[in-house]
Design a protein around this motif. Structure first.
Motif, PDB file in Angstrom:
ATOM      1  N   SER A 194       0.795  -1.223   0.000  1.00 41.09           N
ATOM      2  CA  SER A 194       0.000   0.000   0.000  1.00 41.09           C
ATOM      3  C   SER A 194       0.829   1.276   0.000  1.00 41.09           C
ATOM      4  O   SER A 194       0.449   2.260  -0.654  1.00 41.09           O
ATOM      5  CB  SER A 194      -0.936   0.011   1.220  1.00 41.09           C
ATOM      6  OG  SER A 194      -1.774  -1.129   1.232  1.00 41.09           O
ATOM      7  N   ILE A 195       1.937   1.296   0.732  1.00 45.97           N
ATOM      8  CA  ILE A 195       2.701   2.534   0.889  1.00 45.97           C
ATOM      9  C   ILE A 195       3.141   3.119  -0.454  1.00 45.97           C
ATOM     10  O   ILE A 195       2.942   4.313  -0.719  1.00 45.97           O
ATOM     11  CB  ILE A 195       3.906   2.316   1.817  1.00 45.97           C
ATOM     12  CG1 ILE A 195       3.428   2.155   3.271  1.00 45.97           C
ATOM     13  CG2 ILE A 195       4.894   3.477   1.732  1.00 45.97           C
ATOM     14  CD1 ILE A 195       2.797   3.388   3.853  1.00 45.97           C
ATOM     15  N   PRO A 196       3.747   2.333  -1.368  1.00 43.48           N
ATOM     16  CA  PRO A 196       4.163   2.935  -2.652  1.00 43.48           C
ATOM     17  C   PRO A 196       2.995   3.500  -3.460  1.00 43.48           C
ATOM     18  O   PRO A 196       3.178   4.459  -4.219  1.00 43.48           O
ATOM     19  CB  PRO A 196       4.838   1.767  -3.393  1.00 43.48           C
ATOM     20  CG  PRO A 196       5.288   0.847  -2.312  1.00 43.48           C
ATOM     21  CD  PRO A 196       4.209   0.934  -1.281  1.00 43.48           C
ATOM     22  N   LEU A 197       1.804   2.936  -3.303  1.00 42.30           N
ATOM     23  CA  LEU A 197       0.646   3.422  -4.049  1.00 42.30           C
ATOM     24  C   LEU A 197       0.074   4.703  -3.454  1.00 42.30           C
ATOM     25  O   LEU A 197      -0.543   5.505  -4.157  1.00 42.30           O
ATOM     26  CB  LEU A 197      -0.447   2.346  -4.082  1.00 42.30           C
ATOM     27  CG  LEU A 197      -0.127   1.076  -4.875  1.00 42.30           C
ATOM     28  CD1 LEU A 197      -1.224   0.042  -4.674  1.00 42.30           C
ATOM     29  CD2 LEU A 197       0.051   1.384  -6.349  1.00 42.30           C
ATOM     30  N   LEU A 198       0.271   4.917  -2.165  1.00 44.60           N
ATOM     31  CA  LEU A 198      -0.333   6.057  -1.483  1.00 44.60           C
ATOM     32  C   LEU A 198       0.581   7.267  -1.399  1.00 44.60           C
ATOM     33  O   LEU A 198       0.107   8.387  -1.190  1.00 44.60           O
ATOM     34  CB  LEU A 198      -0.765   5.646  -0.063  1.00 44.60           C
ATOM     35  CG  LEU A 198      -1.930   4.655   0.028  1.00 44.60           C
ATOM     36  CD1 LEU A 198      -2.095   4.159   1.454  1.00 44.60           C
ATOM     37  CD2 LEU A 198      -3.220   5.290  -0.471  1.00 44.60           C
ATOM     38  N   LEU A 199       1.889   7.057  -1.534  1.00 47.57           N
ATOM     39  CA  LEU A 199       2.817   8.174  -1.338  1.00 47.57           C
ATOM     40  C   LEU A 199       2.834   9.142  -2.510  1.00 47.57           C
ATOM     41  O   LEU A 199       3.203  10.304  -2.345  1.00 47.57           O
ATOM     42  CB  LEU A 199       4.235   7.634  -1.098  1.00 47.57           C
ATOM     43  CG  LEU A 199       4.494   6.972   0.253  1.00 47.57           C
ATOM     44  CD1 LEU A 199       5.960   6.565   0.360  1.00 47.57           C
ATOM     45  CD2 LEU A 199       4.129   7.900   1.405  1.00 47.57           C
ATOM     46  N   THR A 223     -10.373   6.013   3.262  1.00 49.38           N
ATOM     47  CA  THR A 223      -9.978   4.919   2.376  1.00 49.38           C
ATOM     48  C   THR A 223      -8.494   4.645   2.479  1.00 49.38           C
ATOM     49  O   THR A 223      -8.064   3.482   2.508  1.00 49.38           O
ATOM     50  CB  THR A 223     -10.344   5.261   0.915  1.00 49.38           C
ATOM     51  OG1 THR A 223     -11.733   5.512   0.835  1.00 49.38           O
ATOM     52  CG2 THR A 223      -9.973   4.117  -0.009  1.00 49.38           C
ATOM     53  N   ALA A 224      -7.660   5.673   2.545  1.00 52.02           N
ATOM     54  CA  ALA A 224      -6.216   5.495   2.618  1.00 52.02           C
ATOM     55  C   ALA A 224      -5.811   4.764   3.888  1.00 52.02           C
ATOM     56  O   ALA A 224      -4.875   3.947   3.886  1.00 52.02           O
ATOM     57  CB  ALA A 224      -5.523   6.860   2.544  1.00 52.02           C
ATOM     58  N   ALA A 225      -6.495   5.037   4.988  1.00 53.76           N
ATOM     59  CA  ALA A 225      -6.123   4.428   6.268  1.00 53.76           C
ATOM     60  C   ALA A 225      -6.704   3.035   6.452  1.00 53.76           C
ATOM     61  O   ALA A 225      -6.191   2.247   7.259  1.00 53.76           O
ATOM     62  CB  ALA A 225      -6.580   5.327   7.420  1.00 53.76           C
ATOM     63  N   ILE A 258      -9.602  -2.137  -1.766  1.00 52.81           N
ATOM     64  CA  ILE A 258      -9.930  -0.894  -1.052  1.00 52.81           C
ATOM     65  C   ILE A 258      -9.382   0.320  -1.786  1.00 52.81           C
ATOM     66  O   ILE A 258     -10.064   1.337  -1.960  1.00 52.81           O
ATOM     67  CB  ILE A 258      -9.379  -0.936   0.387  1.00 52.81           C
ATOM     68  CG1 ILE A 258     -10.124  -1.996   1.200  1.00 52.81           C
ATOM     69  CG2 ILE A 258      -9.507   0.432   1.062  1.00 52.81           C
ATOM     70  CD1 ILE A 258      -9.522  -2.257   2.568  1.00 52.81           C
ATOM     71  N   LEU A 259      -8.141   0.217  -2.246  1.00 48.89           N
ATOM     72  CA  LEU A 259      -7.484   1.376  -2.842  1.00 48.89           C
ATOM     73  C   LEU A 259      -7.962   1.686  -4.255  1.00 48.89           C
ATOM     74  O   LEU A 259      -7.555   2.704  -4.826  1.00 48.89           O
ATOM     75  CB  LEU A 259      -5.966   1.175  -2.837  1.00 48.89           C
ATOM     76  CG  LEU A 259      -5.333   1.080  -1.436  1.00 48.89           C
ATOM     77  CD1 LEU A 259      -3.834   0.884  -1.531  1.00 48.89           C
ATOM     78  CD2 LEU A 259      -5.658   2.315  -0.608  1.00 48.89           C
ATOM     79  N   THR A 260      -8.807   0.835  -4.834  1.00 49.48           N
ATOM     80  CA  THR A 260      -9.419   1.188  -6.115  1.00 49.48           C
ATOM     81  C   THR A 260     -10.479   2.260  -5.937  1.00 49.48           C
ATOM     82  O   THR A 260     -10.859   2.927  -6.900  1.00 49.48           O
ATOM     83  CB  THR A 260     -10.072  -0.041  -6.778  1.00 49.48           C
ATOM     84  OG1 THR A 260     -10.974  -0.654  -5.857  1.00 49.48           O
ATOM     85  CG2 THR A 260      -9.027  -1.042  -7.205  1.00 49.48           C
ATOM     86  N   GLN A 261     -10.956   2.420  -4.696  1.00 45.86           N
ATOM     87  CA  GLN A 261     -11.949   3.449  -4.426  1.00 45.86           C
ATOM     88  C   GLN A 261     -11.281   4.822  -4.407  1.00 45.86           C
ATOM     89  O   GLN A 261     -10.070   4.956  -4.480  1.00 45.86           O
ATOM     90  CB  GLN A 261     -12.627   3.182  -3.077  1.00 45.86           C
ATOM     91  CG  GLN A 261     -13.162   1.766  -2.929  1.00 45.86           C
ATOM     92  CD  GLN A 261     -14.216   1.434  -3.968  1.00 45.86           C
ATOM     93  OE1 GLN A 261     -15.066   2.263  -4.275  1.00 45.86           O
ATOM     94  NE2 GLN A 261     -14.146   0.234  -4.538  1.00 45.86           N
ATOM     95  N   HIS A 262     -12.102   5.851  -4.300  1.00 51.82           N
ATOM     96  CA  HIS A 262     -11.577   7.210  -4.219  1.00 51.82           C
ATOM     97  C   HIS A 262     -10.679   7.337  -3.004  1.00 51.82           C
ATOM     98  O   HIS A 262     -11.022   6.891  -1.910  1.00 51.82           O
ATOM     99  CB  HIS A 262     -12.735   8.202  -4.114  1.00 51.82           C
ATOM    100  CG  HIS A 262     -12.272   9.631  -3.979  1.00 51.82           C
ATOM    101  ND1 HIS A 262     -11.607  10.289  -4.995  1.00 51.82           N
ATOM    102  CD2 HIS A 262     -12.377  10.502  -2.943  1.00 51.82           C
ATOM    103  CE1 HIS A 262     -11.326  11.522  -4.590  1.00 51.82           C
ATOM    104  NE2 HIS A 262     -11.781  11.669  -3.353  1.00 51.82           N
ATOM    105  N   GLY A 318      -1.544   4.249   9.407  1.00 53.77           N
ATOM    106  CA  GLY A 318      -2.847   4.646   8.900  1.00 53.77           C
ATOM    107  C   GLY A 318      -3.125   6.118   9.124  1.00 53.77           C
ATOM    108  O   GLY A 318      -3.628   6.813   8.234  1.00 53.77           O
ATOM    109  N   ALA A 319      -2.762   6.606  10.311  1.00 56.01           N
ATOM    110  CA  ALA A 319      -2.967   8.028  10.602  1.00 56.01           C
ATOM    111  C   ALA A 319      -2.102   8.903   9.701  1.00 56.01           C
ATOM    112  O   ALA A 319      -2.544   9.950   9.216  1.00 56.01           O
ATOM    113  CB  ALA A 319      -2.650   8.300  12.076  1.00 56.01           C
ATOM    114  N   ALA A 320      -0.867   8.485   9.471  1.00 55.60           N
ATOM    115  CA  ALA A 320       0.052   9.282   8.641  1.00 55.60           C
ATOM    116  C   ALA A 320      -0.391   9.332   7.189  1.00 55.60           C
ATOM    117  O   ALA A 320      -0.215  10.344   6.517  1.00 55.60           O
ATOM    118  CB  ALA A 320       1.462   8.707   8.744  1.00 55.60           C
ATOM    119  N   THR A 321      -0.973   8.243   6.679  1.00 54.68           N
ATOM    120  CA  THR A 321      -1.425   8.235   5.286  1.00 54.68           C
ATOM    121  C   THR A 321      -2.770   8.939   5.124  1.00 54.68           C
ATOM    122  O   THR A 321      -3.083   9.458   4.047  1.00 54.68           O
ATOM    123  CB  THR A 321      -1.540   6.797   4.755  1.00 54.68           C
ATOM    124  OG1 THR A 321      -2.371   6.023   5.642  1.00 54.68           O
ATOM    125  CG2 THR A 321      -0.177   6.147   4.651  1.00 54.68           C
TER     126      THR A 321
END
Length: 472
Positions: free
Chosen positions: A289-294, A424-426, A415-419, A347-350
């Protein structure tokens, strides 16, 4: 004459060293492929015109194939000889890696990734068998296995950084191209045949195919749920349950079952298997998840993961000392608690942008969680298995860990396919935190610490110090 006879002995002691290096490099190659690919996810999405679900399948199809074939790979090595299975696995892994690098479309990449998982399942169990043949002395064998296992930590730490650098030099295809020369080096180092014992045990494909079909269908159910197709998700979920039941029935009558008879009613061992799946679920959630969210470069994503991956590489040495002093349950509990807190912080940081300090602290605690739990739960499982079933423990434990990784990548991608809202990120990290909370609960309530066939003195000591019985 004394000098002449001593020299061959010294040469014989040193002779396995290049082969041990080759066997360890093969393990490094297998693990590097998983961690390096994580930072390549955005590059894969752009190059192959796919989405999060597509790169999710690139991860899950590898772990599905690996989980389904690990036990079978061990049986194959025992029956046909570990050296031949190892060589085929290394050659095939290198060739399939080139196939991944040349993949013109996502479908081809998925097919090649499935082959990678199958060849990895041939490499891992045959590696341990070859080390046992190279080092018949228990003391030297223990040191060799420790060196082999330490490679996993190095690969975990180096994977995201090396992957980020390779992608910056070229693109995601470079992550796979590097496996081909490594495979050639492994084959050169292990060019001398290694003799190992063979066991004419029966082989059965059906339980392994059933496990693969179950995991694939469950992944489809999770993916459909993530896309809002609840009817199809329910259909696939029911099929997965039916396949799981059928696989269990077939396995019980199989001449070569996935689960040894001596392990079927062993609750502490199955608890350890569940812990392994939980740890890999949480770890894969972070790495996927981290590489997709950063929304940053592959190099930066790899550097961001370093607080976690470095601890996974070096902290198991301290874990061994904790286990020796207090037994395996204490570091398992410590690890799940650290992972629980760390995942909540991640989760809080993302969820809230620009929180690098909180993210680094969460990854640091997550690294402690992995490095405290995994080494201890392996010892816990082995200590509670009957002597005749201990060989099966490693294979099943690795398989259940890959099952956890498969489900984690499927859930995170769904989950991450959603907005990408803050919630959603957390969410993937909060779900993983809940999994770790369950692990902590079961570890806290765990009271069974009986070692199979203990001495009478050990039984008396275990009554007063159940956590410490395993040390003896």
């Amino acid at each position: 004459m004394p000098e002449v006879s001593a020299n061959p002995a010294r040469r014989h002691q040193r002779r396995p060293t290049p082969q041990l290096l080759g066997i360890s490099l093969a393990y490094f190659m297998v693990l590097l492929d998983t961690t390096a690919l994580a930072v390549a996810e955005p590059s894969v999405m752009t190059s192959l015109h796919t989405d999060v679900v597509g790169v999710g399948w690139a991860t899950t199809i590898y772990t599905m194939a690996l989980a389904s074939a690990l036990v079978f790979g061990g049986s194959l090595a025992d029956r046909l000889g570990a050296y031949g299975v190892f060589v085929v696995g290394v050659f095939g892994f290198g060739a399939a890696s080139l196939g991944c690098a040349l993949a013109p479309a996502l479908s081809v990449l998925l097919a090649m990734r499935a082959l990678l998982g199958l060849f990895a399942a041939a490499i891992i169990p045959s590696s341990l068998s070859l080390i046992a043949s190279l080092y018949p002395d228990p003391g030297r064998r223990g040191n060799a296995i420790s060196a082999w296992a330490a490679i996993s930590g190095i690969a975990m730490a180096a994977g995201p950084v090396l992957g980020g650098w390779l992608i910056a030099v070229d693109d995601w295809r470079a992550v796979f191209v590097i496996n081909a020369p490594m495979a050639l080096i492994v084959l050169a180092l292990c060019r001398t045949s290694i003799t190992s014992t063979r066991d004419a045990r029966a082989l059965s494909w059906l339980p392994h195919l059933g496990l693969a079909a179950t995991l694939a269908t469950a992944t489809l159910a999770i993916t459909q749920a993530g896309q809002g197709s609840w009817l199809m998700a329910a259909v696939y979920a029911l099929i997965a349950v039916g396949l799981a039941y059928g696989t269990a029935v077939v396995d019980r009558t199989s001449p070569a079952p996935l689960v040894a008879v001596a392990l079927r009613g062993n609750r502490p061992v199955w608890t350890a298997f569940g812990w392994g799946a939980a740890v890999n679920y949480a770890l894969t959630t972070v790495i996927f998840s981290i590489p997709l969210l950063l929304h940053t470069s592959a190099e930066a994503a790899g550097a961001t993961l370093l607080p976690m991956t470095l601890l996974i590489a070096v902290n198991p040495l301290l874990t061994g000392r904790i286990v020796a002093a207090h037994g395996p349950l204490r570091p398992i509990r410590m690890g799940f608690l650290a992972f629980l807190i760390g995942l909540c912080l991640v989760g809080a940081a993302t969820a809230v942008q620009h929180q690098p300090v909180i993210l680094a602290l969460g990854l640091l605690l997550s690294g402690l969680g992995v490095s405290w739990t995994l080494p201890a739960l392996v010892g816990f499982a082995v200590n509670h298995a009957a002597a005749e079933a201990r060989g099966s423990v490693g294979g099943i434990l690795n398989a259940t860990r890959q099952v956890g990784a498969t489900i984690a990548a499927a859930v995170a991608s769904a989950i991450l396919t959603q907005h990408h809202s803050s919630t959603t990120a957390a969410l993937p990290f909060l779900i993983a935190a809940a999994v770790c909370a369950l692990g902590l609960l079961t570890a806290t309530t765990q009271r069974v610490a009986r070692v199979h066939a203990p001495s009478r003195g050990l039984v008396r000591r275990a009554r007063h110090h159940p956590d410490r019985a395993h040390r003896h």
